[in-house]
Design an enzyme around this catalytic site. Structure first.
Site, PDB file in Angstrom:
ATOM      1  N   ARG A  49     -22.743  37.489  21.459  1.00  0.00           N
ATOM      2  CA  ARG A  49     -22.429  38.822  21.948  1.00  0.00           C
ATOM      3  C   ARG A  49     -21.413  38.783  23.090  1.00  0.00           C
ATOM      4  O   ARG A  49     -21.009  39.817  23.597  1.00  0.00           O
ATOM      5  CB  ARG A  49     -23.700  39.527  22.416  1.00  0.00           C
ATOM      6  N   ARG A  94     -11.455  36.394  24.885  1.00  0.00           N
ATOM      7  CA  ARG A  94     -10.258  37.109  24.463  1.00  0.00           C
ATOM      8  C   ARG A  94      -9.012  36.365  24.919  1.00  0.00           C
ATOM      9  O   ARG A  94      -8.947  35.902  26.061  1.00  0.00           O
ATOM     10  CB  ARG A  94     -10.256  38.528  25.040  1.00  0.00           C
ATOM     11  N   ARG A 107     -38.751  39.647  29.718  1.00  0.00           N
ATOM     12  CA  ARG A 107     -38.239  39.434  31.060  1.00  0.00           C
ATOM     13  C   ARG A 107     -38.242  40.784  31.770  1.00  0.00           C
ATOM     14  O   ARG A 107     -38.011  41.830  31.145  1.00  0.00           O
ATOM     15  CB  ARG A 107     -36.810  38.882  31.016  1.00  0.00           C
ATOM     16  N   ARG A 148     -26.827  39.345  39.603  1.00  0.00           N
ATOM     17  CA  ARG A 148     -25.663  40.193  39.836  1.00  0.00           C
ATOM     18  C   ARG A 148     -25.966  41.186  40.945  1.00  0.00           C
ATOM     19  O   ARG A 148     -27.128  41.397  41.324  1.00  0.00           O
ATOM     20  CB  ARG A 148     -25.257  40.939  38.569  1.00  0.00           C
ATOM     21  N   GLU A 179     -29.991  42.040  41.773  1.00  0.00           N
ATOM     22  CA  GLU A 179     -30.835  42.050  40.576  1.00  0.00           C
ATOM     23  C   GLU A 179     -31.387  40.644  40.321  1.00  0.00           C
ATOM     24  O   GLU A 179     -30.633  39.674  40.216  1.00  0.00           O
ATOM     25  CB  GLU A 179     -30.000  42.513  39.388  1.00  0.00           C
ATOM     26  N   TYR A 221     -33.963  44.263  21.323  1.00  0.00           N
ATOM     27  CA  TYR A 221     -32.976  44.692  22.307  1.00  0.00           C
ATOM     28  C   TYR A 221     -32.078  45.724  21.638  1.00  0.00           C
ATOM     29  O   TYR A 221     -31.412  45.435  20.642  1.00  0.00           O
ATOM     30  CB  TYR A 221     -32.140  43.517  22.805  1.00  0.00           C
ATOM     31  N   ASP A 258     -29.090  48.810  22.279  1.00  0.00           N
ATOM     32  CA  ASP A 258     -28.213  49.620  23.109  1.00  0.00           C
ATOM     33  C   ASP A 258     -28.591  51.089  22.941  1.00  0.00           C
ATOM     34  O   ASP A 258     -29.249  51.477  21.964  1.00  0.00           O
ATOM     35  CB  ASP A 258     -26.756  49.404  22.718  1.00  0.00           C
TER      36      ASP A 258
END
Length: 380
Positions: free
Chosen positions: A173, A177, A249, A279, A300, A348, A350
């Site tokens: 995922r 690039r 988690r 983060r 976090e 999971y 979105d």
């Protein structure tokens, strides 16, 4: 004939299904054990600064599904927002996903796209023909240096285990690039609701056929009062964890304030394993159309989810998948109950996928006269 429908959970799944079934003429009740709607998407204005805070961590809307995009814009104005993530590694800041700028900066080069591609291929471990683990996937496609700088430490902190114990699919995922595109997502539609997700979900739930009850826990005995139950809570929790607990988690947030601009971006990852947090998010940058002098930030931390914690990410390792299979078989013997959403299907998801599956579930219920299976999508 109108049905009496119970939605367990006032997040995206419950709100979208409830709205569709209320519009179809059914009597809908939505309950949630929390004191607010919107689940983990919950947003609220910080009283001191006026900043829209993502209380349970940032949620960024992105999709290629035109129908879902039209749906959310029916209830809220979505403002332009592009997620541009930065990461700090060994005292230097880079952009993610790994792109041509990241590669040139990290290696001190000025490669063109074709040169960078060839260079990264020369660093990759071509002896790994079929990557089976997270680490093998990284070594095969980006090599040791980029893997250790950007992925290894972060992954250990995020998942609490060795990257060799994680499946390769997790890293698939995360793209690399060979141009200067630092937009974290590929999707055509990206944005943030102008008045927050809680405002949007409140509008979805605002229908005369919907009753909402907060601070109310679900008991299986509640189902007797309704023709059908859509359950978006934890799948194992529905059965009181009688077979054991599915692994998740969870996240801890350390909120702090700052006068001015703390880090200059919405999301700064920390790839070094010795930094305890994964983060820092600076929430005013999630609403770039607003101006705020002060700032609200979250550090976090990821850890194993305990019985009293909020579950965030399903682990779905071999042990969890085996237990999941047992719960799925048990759920399939239930009548007039459909399990939906991230927790109800232990996947999971979105936000756009959650909304699409909720719309599909509601349409299947109406189309089939209330006869639908326990799962619209197979969790296994």
């Amino acid at each position: 004939m109108p049905k009496r429908i119970l939605l367990v959970g006032a997040g995206l799944s419950g709100a979208v299904i409830g709205r569709a079934l209320a519009e179809a003429g059914n009597a809908v009740t939505v309950i949630d054990e929390r004191a607010h709607i919107a689940g983990n998407c919950h947003t609220e204005r910080d009283a001191e600064s006026g900043i829209m805070v993502h209380v349970y961590g940032p949620h960024i809307f992105h999709t290629d599904d035109d129908r879902v995009w039209d749906y959310v814009n029916r209830f809220e104005t979505f403002m332009p927002y592009v997620n541009r993530v930065k990461t700090t590694s060994a005292g230097r800041v880079y952009s993610l996903p790994v792109n041509l700028h990241t590669i040139n900066q990290f290696f001190g080069k000025c490669f063109r796209p074709d040169e960078a591609r060839q260079f990264i291929e020369s660093l990759s471990d071509t002896s790994i023909a079929e990557p089976g683990t997270f680490e093998e996937q990284a070594l095969r496609f980006v090599g040791k240096d980029l893997y250790e700088a950007f992925f290894k430490g972060y992954t250990i902190k995020q998942w609490g285990c060795d990257p060799n114990d994680l499946p390769a699919s997790i890293l698939k995922r995360l793209p690399v690039r060979f141009n200067y595109d630092d937009n974290y997502f590929f999707h055509r539609h990206q944005g943030m609701p102008a008045n927050g997700y809680t405002g949007m979900i409140g509008k979805i739930l605002a229908h005369e056929g919907i009753e909402v009850h907060l601070n109310r826990r679900f008991s299986r005995s509640d189902a007797a009062e309704f023709d059908h139950v859509f359950y978006s809570g934890p799948l194992d929790g529905y059965f009181d964890c009688e077979l054991g607990r599915l692994g998740y988690r969870t996240l801890d947030f350390e909120m702090f304030r700052h006068d001015g601009d703390y880090q200059g971006c919405a999301v700064m990852n920390y790839g070094d394993a010795e930094v305890p947090y994964t983060r820092i998010t600076e929430h005013k940058h999630f609403s770039p159309w607003e101006k705020h002098e002060k700032s609200v930030c979250y550090k976090e931390y990821s850890r194993a989810c305990g019985p009293d914690d909020i579950p965030y990410y399903p682990i779905r390792m071999a042990e969890e998948k085996a237990l999941l299979g047992q719960y799925v078989e048990r759920a399939r013997r239930e009548r007039q109950v459909t399990f939906v959403g991230r927790l109800g299907t232990y996947r999971y998801l979105d936000m756009d996928v959650t909304i699409r599956e909720a719309l599909d579930a509601a349409e299947a219920y109406v189309r089939n006269g209330g006869e639908i299976p326990p799962f619209i999508v197979d969790p296994t």
